[in-house]
Motif scaffolding. Structure first.
Motif, short mmCIF file in Angstrom:
data_model
loop_
_atom_site.label_atom_id
_atom_site.label_comp_id
_atom_site.label_asym_id
_atom_site.label_seq_id
_atom_site.Cartn_x
_atom_site.Cartn_y
_atom_site.Cartn_z
N ARG A 58 -0.56 -3.86 0.60
CA ARG A 58 -1.97 -4.26 0.63
C ARG A 58 -2.78 -3.30 1.50
O ARG A 58 -3.90 -2.93 1.17
CB ARG A 58 -2.08 -5.70 1.15
CG ARG A 58 -3.47 -6.23 1.39
CD ARG A 58 -4.45 -6.14 0.24
NE ARG A 58 -3.93 -6.55 -1.03
CZ ARG A 58 -4.46 -6.17 -2.21
NH1 ARG A 58 -5.51 -5.39 -2.26
NH2 ARG A 58 -3.93 -6.58 -3.32
N ARG A 59 -2.21 -2.87 2.62
CA ARG A 59 -2.92 -1.91 3.49
C ARG A 59 -3.14 -0.60 2.76
O ARG A 59 -4.20 0.00 2.87
CB ARG A 59 -2.17 -1.70 4.80
CG ARG A 59 -2.32 -2.87 5.75
CD ARG A 59 -1.78 -2.56 7.10
NE ARG A 59 -0.35 -2.24 6.98
CZ ARG A 59 0.54 -2.36 7.93
NH1 ARG A 59 0.18 -2.75 9.11
NH2 ARG A 59 1.81 -2.07 7.73
N ASP A 62 -5.91 -1.22 0.18
CA ASP A 62 -7.23 -1.44 0.78
C ASP A 62 -7.79 -0.19 1.44
O ASP A 62 -8.99 -0.11 1.68
CB ASP A 62 -7.17 -2.56 1.81
CG ASP A 62 -6.99 -3.92 1.18
OD1 ASP A 62 -7.21 -4.05 -0.04
OD2 ASP A 62 -6.59 -4.85 1.90
N LYS A 63 -6.93 0.76 1.73
CA LYS A 63 -7.37 1.96 2.44
C LYS A 63 -8.23 2.80 1.51
O LYS A 63 -7.83 3.18 0.43
CB LYS A 63 -6.16 2.76 2.90
CG LYS A 63 -6.49 3.85 3.86
CD LYS A 63 -5.20 4.46 4.39
CE LYS A 63 -5.51 5.43 5.50
NZ LYS A 63 -4.31 6.04 6.02
#
Length: 68
Positions: A58-59, A62-63
């Motif tokens: 997810r990180r 989302d980045k």
């Protein structure tokens, strides 16, 4: 426990982002040459990571360019 996931890139750019700028930022962030960037943006599904914890995936997802 949540199973790990695969991190896949399809070479698509979200609306509101310029493809050339996304390609440039990706090349800088991941230190890729133009041939590798072209391969990533060919439209073919590219497996980036085989087994990633969902929170880390997810990180990555989302980045955005502002965070590279």
């Amino acid at each position: 426990m949540t199973p790990n996931v695969q991190l896949v890139f399809r070479g698509e750019v979200l609306d509101g982002f310029a493809t050339d700028e996304v390609r440039r930022q990706l090349a800088l962030a991941w230190k890729l040459d133009e041939a590798r960037v072209a391969q990533l943006f060919s439209g073919a599904r590219t497996l980036l990571k085989r087994s990633v914890e969902p929170s880390l995936a997810r990180r990555y997802a989302d980045k955005g360019p502002d965070n590279w």
